[in-house]
Structure formats: C-alpha cells, structure tokens
Scaffold this active site. Structure first.
Site: not given
Ligand code: PMP
Length: 360
Positions: A102, A172, A196
C-alpha cells in the site's frame, strides 16, 4: 440464519449490533417514513446524522479542535493523489516510507505530482522487518513525510510512531484506525478507507490539521480540493450518505463497548492468542519480525502449501471465512479488526490446532 466469522481484509466484518440497528431503521428511519438511503443529503434529518457521526469520531479519537474531519469518496486510493495535490504548498519534495504494497501504491501516485524521496524501504527484507531509523534518509525540508502504520497485506505494523522531527506527518491508517488510542496532534493528516474498522466501503475519513491545508496545484479538480470540501462540510457533491450513517453507528458501538482503551486491550489479546498459536506450532509460520507484527492482519503460511486448499475448505465448513492470503504473499491471512469477536479468534485457534494434529 448463521453468520460466519469473517476474516476478510476488507470490506470486513461489521459489529452485528450495528447491522441489526441498520436493519431496524432501514424502512423507516426514526419516524421519517423513509430510509436513510432515500434522504436528501441537505435535509435537516440527514445533516443531523452526518454531524453526529463527525462529532462522535472527534470524541472517540480525541481529535483536537484545530483539525477538520472529512468524509469523502474515492477510497484511500483517492487520498494517494489528494495529499500531494493539496499539501505541497511551496515545496516540491516529499518523503515516503516504503513498507509494503500500500505504501508502494501511495508512492507511485505521488510521483505524478512531486519529487518523492523514498526515505526508507523494507524491500531488502521482503517487507518482513523495518530497518533501523539511523539508516533512513529523511529530508528535513520535505513538504511532509508519508507512512503506512499498518500494511494490510504484509502484516507489518509500526507498534510505536517513529520520530519525524518537525516535518508534517501523513499516515494511511486504513487498516489500523480506531484499533487503539492515538495522539492525533502528532499528525498533520490521517486518512483511512472505512471498510475495515470504520464501516462499509465507499467512504473515506480524512483528519487534517488546519495549517496543513495548502493552496492546491492548479489542475486539482474541485472535488479533490480539501479547502472546498472543508468549506462545504464534505458535501461538495452528494456524499456516500448511507455509508456515512453506518460509520456513525460503528462509532456509537465503539463508545458503548468502552471506547478505544477497551478496544486496544481486546485487540492486543486477540493478536497475542493467534501469534502464540502460530509460533508454538510446527505447521504454521508467520515470517514478520516480532517487533513489527500487525495486530489487525496476521498472515501465516503452512509448512506444506499443498495443504492450503484442505485447510481453507475445512475452515470454511466451520464458519471461518475468507482466510486465504493475498496472492502476493500466499498462504493464509486472518484479519481480526475491531468487530471480530474474541470468540472468533478462539474458534480459529482451536481449528488450527486440530488441523495440525490431524496432519501429524
Ligand atoms: N491503504 C491501505 C493500508 C489499505 O489496506 C487499502 C485497502 N485494502 C488501501 C490503502 C486502498 O483502499 P481503497 O480500496 O479504499 O482505495
């Protein structure tokens, strides 16, 4: 009806009482004769729902008054762009820590708008540990430093916050927010996709300190301007109204179950139980450095990957769902967010032990 223990990384398990309340209010929200889904976002009734959720988040997470709380579209992924688009000010360089998939995506997106200095990367250890801070190359003049306190896929987590000096810190927190108390005043911006620990997918929370809202880059779309979203209370356009309402219900559930201190104690116990079961076994293994093991996402591999399919099939039959690991890591992953009851972790541990015995 039988509900399973859902170990999905997200969209993830929600508290049962929240779903029941939403069900109860679905057709007629508090005597209005309509569902929250059918309400104008400009109506008095909906604005009260939205403000209550925002106020509850401020209370539950102890967000100081000089921070704005936004409820936006686009997932955490939209924030990968919105942050550099809005927070560079007069600077052109930013620091990013690369701790997994991520943060890697955040880096890739930021590179469209600014010079990204990858001040630290865990790539050498295949993202299993975090190199000592003495080896990082933080730029004291960066516009901000971005990091991902918990990597959802690799299961690597900063259990304490690094010291970033005077550089504004952006985090994040998609897969760790509300899992324990934090000191919001140490951050310039916190963001998290809701699916989450906060609610359903479709809505993202941004908590931003007022002095970190800068002049956006000229081509920034209106919807993507923090300044305009703040001025319009996150209603620049129609927000994800039902998701916002559900986030409000989740926050009420956190409050009534003892707030973040109680959540922290429960999450710590759940993670400790599962890691203990993994570490004591000969069949299962978690490769993450114990100093950086996630409380929320626990990947583990079976000694013989040929057993994966059988493990998953038997787990599913017992109502232990979505344990398959991310394709990039393989094996299993148990995501044990706030709403995963302790009994769910106990049931998983019991099953893991009996499966191991059967294979011996
Ligand atoms: N950052 C993290 C730490 C994540 O776990 C996720 C999704 N699993 C995201 C960003 C991306 O999130 P989204 O699908 O809501 O754009």
């Amino acid at each position: 009806m039988k509900r399973v223990y859902n170990f999905s990384p997200g969209p993830a398990i929600l508290p049962e009482s929240v779903l029941q309340q939403a069900q109860k209010e679905l057709l007629d929200f508090q005597g209005t004769g309509m569902s929250v889904m059918e309400m104008s976002h400009r109506s008095e009734c909906y604005i009260a729902i939205a403000e209550k959720a925002r106020d509850n988040l401020r209370k539950v997470l102890s967000v100081p008054d000089n921070y704005h709380i936004l409820f936006l579209h686009g997932g955490a992924t939209a924030q990968f762009s919105m942050i550099p688009l809005n927070c560079l000010g007069t600077k052109t360089t930013t620091d990013y820590l690369h701790t997994g998939m991520w943060s890697g995506k955040a880096i890739e997106e930021a590179r469209r708008y600014c010079n990204v200095n990858v001040a630290m990367s865990c790539e050498d250890s295949q993202f299993m540990t975090i190199p000592s801070q003495s080896t990082w190359s933080l730029d004291p003049d960066a516009a901000y430093v971005h990091y991902t306190p918990n990597e959802t896929i690799g299961g690597l987590e900063f259990l304490t916050m690094p010291d970033f000096g005077d550089v504004p810190v952006v985090a994040d927190m998609s897969s760790t927010i509300l899992s324990r108390p934090i000191d919001v005043s140490r951050f310039a911006l916190i963001y998290a996709g809701a699916q989450k620990n906060l609610g359903p997918s479709g809505i993202t929370i941004v908590i931003i300190r007022d002095d970190f809202v800068k002049e956006p880059l000229p081509a920034t779309p209106g919807l993507f301007r923090y300044r305009d979203q703040i001025a319009q209370d996150s209603m620049y356009n129609t927000p994800p109204t039902f998701a916002w309402y559900l986030v409000g219900l989740v926050l009420e559930w956190i409050e009534t179950t003892g707030g973040l201190t109680a959540m922290e104690a429960k999450n710590k116990r759940k993670a400790a139980k599962l890691y203990k079961a993994i570490d004591e076994s000969h069949l299962y293994r978690n490769r993450v450095d114990p100093h950086y093991r996630s409380w929320m996402n626990i990947p583990f591999q079976l000694a013989d990957p040929k057993l994966d399919a059988l493990f998953l099939k038997q787990a599913e039959a017992l109502g232990l769902s979505n344990l398959k690991g991310h394709r990039s890591v393989g094996g299993m992953r148990a995501s044990i967010y706030n709403a995963m009851p302790e009994e769910g972790v106990d049931a998983l541990v019991t099953f893991m032990k009996s499966f191991e015995k059967e294979q011996a």
